[in-house]
Design an enzyme around this catalytic site. Structure first.
Site, PDB file in Angstrom:
ATOM      1  CG  ASP A  87      -0.398   0.129   2.533  1.00  0.00           C
ATOM      2  OD1 ASP A  87       0.843   0.234   2.624  1.00  0.00           O
ATOM      3  OD2 ASP A  87      -1.155   0.173   3.522  1.00  0.00           O
TER       4      ASP A  87
ATOM      5  CB  CYS B 110       0.415  -2.847   4.464  1.00  0.00           C
ATOM      6  SG  CYS B 110      -0.034  -3.984   5.797  1.00  0.00           S
TER       7      CYS B 110
ATOM      8  CB  THR C   1       1.134  -3.912  10.745  1.00  0.00           C
ATOM      9  OG1 THR C   1      -0.020  -4.225   9.952  1.00  0.00           O
ATOM     10  CG2 THR C   1       0.852  -2.678  11.597  1.00  0.00           C
TER      11      THR C   1
ATOM     12  CG  ASN D 163       4.245 -23.039   7.891  1.00  0.00           C
ATOM     13  OD1 ASN D 163       5.025 -22.232   8.377  1.00  0.00           O
ATOM     14  ND2 ASN D 163       3.690 -23.988   8.623  1.00  0.00           N
TER      15      ASN D 163
ATOM     16  CG  HIS E  10       7.037 -30.145   7.209  1.00  0.00           C
ATOM     17  ND1 HIS E  10       6.759 -29.842   8.519  1.00  0.00           N
ATOM     18  CD2 HIS E  10       8.337 -30.551   7.181  1.00  0.00           C
ATOM     19  CE1 HIS E  10       7.844 -30.029   9.258  1.00  0.00           C
ATOM     20  NE2 HIS E  10       8.813 -30.474   8.461  1.00  0.00           N
TER      21      HIS E  10
HETATM   22  C1  RB5 Z   1      -2.251   2.262   6.613  1.00  0.00           C
HETATM   23  O1  RB5 Z   1      -2.192   3.405   7.405  1.00  0.00           O
HETATM   24  C2  RB5 Z   1      -2.127   1.013   7.462  1.00  0.00           C
HETATM   25  O2  RB5 Z   1      -3.317   0.768   8.129  1.00  0.00           O
HETATM   26  C3  RB5 Z   1      -1.723  -0.166   6.611  1.00  0.00           C
HETATM   27  O3  RB5 Z   1      -0.512   0.105   5.969  1.00  0.00           O
HETATM   28  C4  RB5 Z   1      -1.507  -1.483   7.315  1.00  0.00           C
HETATM   29  O4  RB5 Z   1      -0.668  -1.329   8.429  1.00  0.00           O
HETATM   30  C5  RB5 Z   1      -2.706  -2.271   7.623  1.00  0.00           C
HETATM   31  O5  RB5 Z   1      -2.639  -3.402   8.093  1.00  0.00           O
END
Ligand code: RB5
Length: 143
Positions: free
Chosen positions: A9, A66, A68, A100, A134
């Site tokens: 993102d 993204c 996290t 996995n 596995h």
């Molecule tokens: C965007 O601000 C944030 O929510 C996204 O990058 C991500 O961390 C979502 O899981």
């Protein structure tokens, strides 16, 4: 040359581009599906775009990120045939391939630094699925 799908993102476009260059230098054909600007965007569509490339067989593996790594991972895992895990360490990145048979790696751009990210990517790309017991367990995930 094996193909790897890549998307993110808006959380860290320069980091994604650095990962693309890193994987290209390792000999992978990187299919980077964007986005190309850091305008706020919705991680599910980007995770699913990369996941579709992997699920269809166009790409052998996928790397997504993204803030996290969690939201985009959840979106990717909704695509049939995708096994994606968030990794913030190299041990986990290696093990999700070896045990996995993960076909996608998710990274938290706001969690891990650039140096560690590249080591995590290497651990994921270089590991091989061990099969055997596995494979039985992975088959149970697929249902
Ligand atoms: C965007 O601000 C944030 O929510 C996204 O990058 C991500 O961390 C979502 O899981």
């Amino acid at each position: 040359m094996a193909r790897v799908a890549l998307s993110s993102d808006h959380a860290d476009i320069p980091l994604r581009q650095a990962i693309a260059a890193h994987m290209t230098a390792k000999g992978w054909d990187v299919v980077d599906v964007g986005p190309t600007t850091d305008a706020s965007t919705d991680y599910p569509k980007h995770g699913q775009a990369a996941a579709q490339l992997v699920a269809s067989g166009d790409c052998a593996l996928g790397v997504i990120l993204c803030g996290t790594g969690q939201g985009i991972m959840m979106a990717a895992n909704k695509v049939a045939g995708i096994r994606c895990g968030v990794c913030s360490d190299t041990f986990s990145a290696r093990m999700i391939r070896q045990h996995n048979n993960a076909n996608m790696l998710s990274l938290g751009a706001r969690v891990v630094g650039k140096g560690l990210v590249m080591d995590i990517v290497d651990a994921f790309l270089d590991a091989k699925f061990e099969g055997g017991r596995h494979a039985t367990r992975v088959d149970m995930i697929e249902g």
